[in-house]
Motif scaffolding. Structure first.
Motif, PDB file in Angstrom:
ATOM      1  N   TYR A 192      21.336  61.052  74.701  1.00  0.00           N
ATOM      2  CA  TYR A 192      20.471  61.949  73.951  1.00  0.00           C
ATOM      3  C   TYR A 192      20.974  61.946  72.512  1.00  0.00           C
ATOM      4  O   TYR A 192      22.176  61.793  72.267  1.00  0.00           O
ATOM      5  CB  TYR A 192      20.536  63.373  74.507  1.00  0.00           C
TER       6      TYR A 192
ATOM      7  N   ARG B 170      10.603  64.438  71.146  1.00  0.00           N
ATOM      8  CA  ARG B 170      10.393  65.124  72.426  1.00  0.00           C
ATOM      9  C   ARG B 170      10.130  66.606  72.187  1.00  0.00           C
ATOM     10  O   ARG B 170       9.208  67.173  72.738  1.00  0.00           O
ATOM     11  CB  ARG B 170      11.617  64.924  73.320  1.00  0.00           C
TER      12      ARG B 170
ATOM     13  N   GLY C 123      15.630  62.167  73.888  1.00  0.00           N
ATOM     14  CA  GLY C 123      16.264  61.477  75.001  1.00  0.00           C
ATOM     15  C   GLY C 123      15.169  60.871  75.865  1.00  0.00           C
ATOM     16  O   GLY C 123      14.061  61.368  75.883  1.00  0.00           O
ATOM     17  N   GLN C 124      15.408  59.826  76.581  1.00  0.00           N
ATOM     18  CA  GLN C 124      16.580  58.983  76.551  1.00  0.00           C
ATOM     19  C   GLN C 124      16.488  57.950  75.428  1.00  0.00           C
ATOM     20  O   GLN C 124      15.413  57.456  75.123  1.00  0.00           O
ATOM     21  CB  GLN C 124      16.692  58.215  77.875  1.00  0.00           C
TER      22      GLN C 124
END
Length: 274
Positions: free
Chosen positions: A203, A169, A188-189
């Protein structure tokens, strides 16, 4: 750099079916618990009606279900899909057991299977970047974040082995205090299973300077709403007076994302081979 295989998070997808309605979603992460138990996590969602469906969710005039004002995720295992319910508050003790008098507690977020799930996510060949190569790609702006993925491996207190694959991410990176370079992805997720066997949306954060490693999961837990309020804004005398009434007779809990779970693990950055 080394090569290997990983679940196809670039092209893979999940198709779920329930009561005449089908839906397709990306795969957000894949969790392998030991050699045989695999969970594919899809994206977060809100409860919906399906107005044009023939099923029980059809015939409604609104898309979103206002009576269920919370998120959930779904995960797939053995051709069935489950929900990971993410309620912001809890008051129905029949759903989660008796939490009367408890200030902080956890609940298993994984529901029983609620429909049929078809996972399309075969393994693909990948290239694992060593620490220096990954740092150089990041530092020179030579890669797109959508092309970078993370594999996290760890061992639980009960000696169970876990492997998690997920898209990156964002990634922190820079020079470390001791002259080396660090890399620190946050993802996350994802799904996490604790040493009790309970599942949680989570996370995961991981950091390394190429020699030392830190891997942590952050999962939700629930706190008694009255206890939080009285502890923050009341006196001890007020807390002692009101605690039996509010916490024992009218239990209400709120979800907080602050359960820190360090694990013995490592991570690797990888890319899919063309």
């Amino acid at each position: 750099m080394t090569t290997g295989n990983a679940p196809d998070l670039k092209s893979g997808f999940i198709r779920n079916e329930s009561d005449g309605n089908s839906w397709t979603t990306e795969i957000q992460s894949v969790l392998r618990c030991g050699p045989d138990e695999v969970y594919h996590l899809s994206h977060e969602c809100r409860f919906e009606n399906v107005p044009f469906s023939k099923g029980y969710l059809g015939g409604k005039g609104e898309l979103f279900q206002k009576g269920k004002p919370f998120e959930f995720l779904t995960c797939s295992r053995d051709d069935k899909f489950h929900q990971l319910v993410v309620m912001d508050f809890m008051y129905k003790t029949e759903l989660f057991g008796d939490f009367t008098g408890k200030d902080v507690f956890c609940v298993d977020h994984l529901s029983p299977p609620t429909g049929v799930s078809h996972v399309q996510c075969a393994d693909r060949s990948v290239t694992y970047l060593d620490h220096d190569a990954a740092f150089e790609l990041l530092n020179s702006n030579a890669t797109c974040m959508r092309d970078l993925f993370v594999e996290v491996t760890w061992t639980q207190d009960d000696d169970s082995q876990y492997v998690l694959h997920a898209p990156s991410r964002y990634i922190n990176f820079g020079p470390s205090n001791d002259g080396k370079n660090f890399i620190q992805p946050i993802i996350g997720q994802v799904m996490y299973r604790d040493h009790h066997g309970a599942f949680f949306p989570a996370y995961v954060g991981a950091a390394s300077d190429g020699e030392d490693w830190i891997v942590e999961f952050m999962t939700p837990q629930f706190r008694n709403a009255y206890s939080m309020t009285l502890n923050n804004y009341g006196t001890q005398d007020l807390l002692d007076q009101l605690k039996p009434l509010f916490m024992d007779q009218i239990p209400l809990a709120v979800r907080t994302m602050d359960r820190l779970m360090p694990v013995d693990g490592r991570f690797r950055i990888f890319t899919y081979d063309e």
